[in-house]
Scaffold this active site. Structure first.
Site, short mmCIF file in Angstrom:
data_model
loop_
_atom_site.label_atom_id
_atom_site.label_comp_id
_atom_site.label_asym_id
_atom_site.label_seq_id
_atom_site.Cartn_x
_atom_site.Cartn_y
_atom_site.Cartn_z
CE LYS A 22 -2.44 1.13 3.90
NZ LYS A 22 -2.33 2.53 4.32
CB SER A 23 3.81 2.29 2.04
OG SER A 23 3.29 2.44 3.31
NE ARG A 119 -5.01 8.82 10.97
CZ ARG A 119 -4.45 7.97 10.12
NH1 ARG A 119 -5.18 7.42 9.15
NH2 ARG A 119 -3.18 7.66 10.22
CB SER A 162 5.89 10.37 10.97
OG SER A 162 4.93 10.42 9.95
CG ASP A 309 0.95 0.54 9.44
OD1 ASP A 309 0.61 1.39 10.29
OD2 ASP A 309 1.29 0.84 8.29
CE LYS A 336 0.24 4.96 12.95
NZ LYS A 336 0.97 5.63 11.89
NE ARG A 340 -4.62 0.77 13.50
CZ ARG A 340 -4.00 0.89 12.34
NH1 ARG A 340 -2.68 0.94 12.29
NH2 ARG A 340 -4.69 0.96 11.22
NE ARG A 383 -2.16 -1.40 8.47
CZ ARG A 383 -1.95 -1.98 7.29
NH1 ARG A 383 -2.17 -3.27 7.13
NH2 ARG A 383 -1.52 -1.29 6.26
C1 S3P Z 1 2.81 5.13 6.12
C2 S3P Z 1 3.47 5.48 7.27
C3 S3P Z 1 3.00 5.12 8.62
C4 S3P Z 1 1.99 4.00 8.58
C5 S3P Z 1 0.96 4.22 7.52
C6 S3P Z 1 1.60 4.31 6.15
C7 S3P Z 1 3.34 5.58 4.83
O1 S3P Z 1 2.38 6.26 9.20
O2 S3P Z 1 1.38 3.86 9.84
O3 S3P Z 1 0.03 3.15 7.49
O4 S3P Z 1 2.95 5.02 3.79
O5 S3P Z 1 4.16 6.50 4.82
P1 S3P Z 1 3.22 7.37 10.01
O6 S3P Z 1 4.17 7.96 9.09
O7 S3P Z 1 2.19 8.35 10.48
O8 S3P Z 1 3.86 6.63 11.15
#
Ligand code: S3P
Length: 422
Positions: A22-23, A119, A162, A309, A336, A340, A383
């Protein structure tokens, strides 16, 4: 949608190919839309979150077609959108696109669903404002009204590790005068750095700092690996369900994402990596995992961003590990798709787990038989829905999971793939 899940009497067996990360999918479609020319992205995710990024790139003028491959043709210049840009449930879409839009020559608005609108966005608005961005929000929450401006580079020291904040600032840095640098306390996932470099940006990383100069991106051909965060549900299921023996193929093994493998090893789990290779700058490989006798461990510090995650499903894993598993330094879990820490503790307690909340994590006393025979809430959180499905596989009585449709956010194929292994 409600889902009744029964005990898996015979374990999970066979081979599974995990769908796209996904990322990396978010980054691929956004970065390809920034680049002038035609990019080809293989194995793009069908999850609703990356589709939100795709739709926004289209609304900004990129010509995008999703068949087997994702084909992105772009002039390299975005146009003012006709209406507000809807990020749905996706924090990654909102935070990364805010970085892109801050440096454009037009006004735009980013909106999100109920959960996303709660958020925190201060984490991106503050550093973007230091770069000269003009972002109006409702007390640092979406909707974000962005007046595109000329930006200048900053040296930003983030209190948070992050990847969303880092990627936002790097994307703004692509358009900003001078050098933009971002330092974080621990290294978060570095897919943006890898892909930006792969597409020709002037970006350099050292330890927890990354620097970028104003750059043009070149179009590219990218193959996206399987998502280790999706693989996590299969890894944990195999470890806790007697008689299981699974091979999980084509999993992204970027070291900034493999915290779960380190945890499984320190718990004494039977896991091994096979056929490690590289694709589009990212490490990938296959994972073999079997039912195991597990012991508790402590999860903290720099390990947290490497498995952030996976913590809901790691909580399920910890219920089956002898001793006291402690998760700390994970305060940001509260920000999140749901809080969570609270939601995991509430719902797993209903199943009969011995789990308690702390300010920055949770403590699980294992190993405990889970009773089940109850209903669980998913709090609009994909999740949680998938983690509770995994927990239900070892419960003595069936479990009813409410809001199971949320799995579609990252892993629409989840149930179909699971059923093929049971
Ligand atoms: C992500 C970074 C993470 C993760 C999110 C996806 C990303 O968040 O929890 O599901 O794709 O950069 P954070 O950067 O807020 O920790």
């Amino acid at each position: 949608m409600q889902k009744k899940v029964f005990k898996a009497e015979n374990g999970l067996k066979g081979t599974v190919v995990i769908p796209s990360d996904k990322s990396i999918s978010h980054r691929a479609v956004i970065f390809a839309s920034i680049a002038k020319g035609k990019s080809v992205i293989k194995n793009f995710s069908k999850g609703q979150d990356p589709i939100s990024s795709l739709n926004i790139c289209k609304a900004l003028g990129a010509d995008i077609e999703l068949n087997n491959d994702l084909i992105v043709k772009s002039s390299g210049i975005f146009n003012k959108p006709k209406k507000a840009l809807d990020c749905g449930n996706s924090g990654t879409t909102m935070r990364l696109m805010a970085g892109v839009l801050a440096g454009q020559g037009f006004e735009s608005e980013l909106i999100g669903d109920q959960s996303l609108s709660k958020r925190p966005m201060k984490r991106i608005i503050e550093p973007l404002a230091m770069m000269g961005a003009d972002i109006n929000s409702f007390d640092y929450h979406a909707p974000l009204k962005i007046k595109g401006r000329r930006l200048c580079g900053v040296e930003y020291n983030s209190k948070l590790a992050s990847a969303q904040v880092k990627s936002c600032i790097l994307l703004a840095g692509l358009y900003a005068d001078g050098i933009t640098s971002f330092t974080e306390p621990y290294l978060s996932r570095n897919h943006s750095e890898i892909m930006l470099k792969y597409m020709g940006a002037d970006v350099t990383s050292s330890h927890n700092t990354v620097m970028i100069k104003k750059s043009k991106l070149s179009p590219c051909e990218i193959e996206i690996p399987g998502d280790i965060s999706s693989a996590a549900y299969f890894i944990v299921s195999a470890l806790i369900t007697p008689k299981s023996d699974l091979i999980i193929k084509n999993v992204g093994l970027n070291p900034t994402r493999t915290g779960i493998i380190d945890v499984v090893k320190s718990m004494g789990g039977d896991i091994e990596i096979l056929d490690e290779r590289e694709s589009s700058g990212e490490k990938i490989g296959d994972i073999r995992v079997k039912y195991s006798k597990l012991k508790a461990c402590t999860i903290e510090k720099d390990l947290i961003p490497r498995l952030i995650d996976e913590l809901p499903v790691i909580a399920v894993l910890a219920t089956q590990a002898a001793g006291k598993t402690v998760v700390k330094d994970a305060q940001d879990l509260r920000n999140k798709e749901s809080d969570r820490i609270k939601t995991i503790v509430n719902e797993l307690s209903k199943l009969g787990a011995d789990i308690s909340e702390t300010e920055d994590g949770f403590i699980v006393n294992g190993k405990k038989n889970l009773n089940g025979g109850c209903e669980l809430e998913t709090y609009h959180d994909h999740r949680l829905a998938m983690s509770f499905f995994v927990a239900a596989l070892i419960c003595c009585n069936p479990v009813l999971i409410k809001g199971f449709e949320w799995v579609g956010i990252s892993f629409p194929e989840f149930e179909k793939i699971f059923k093929s292994l049971l």
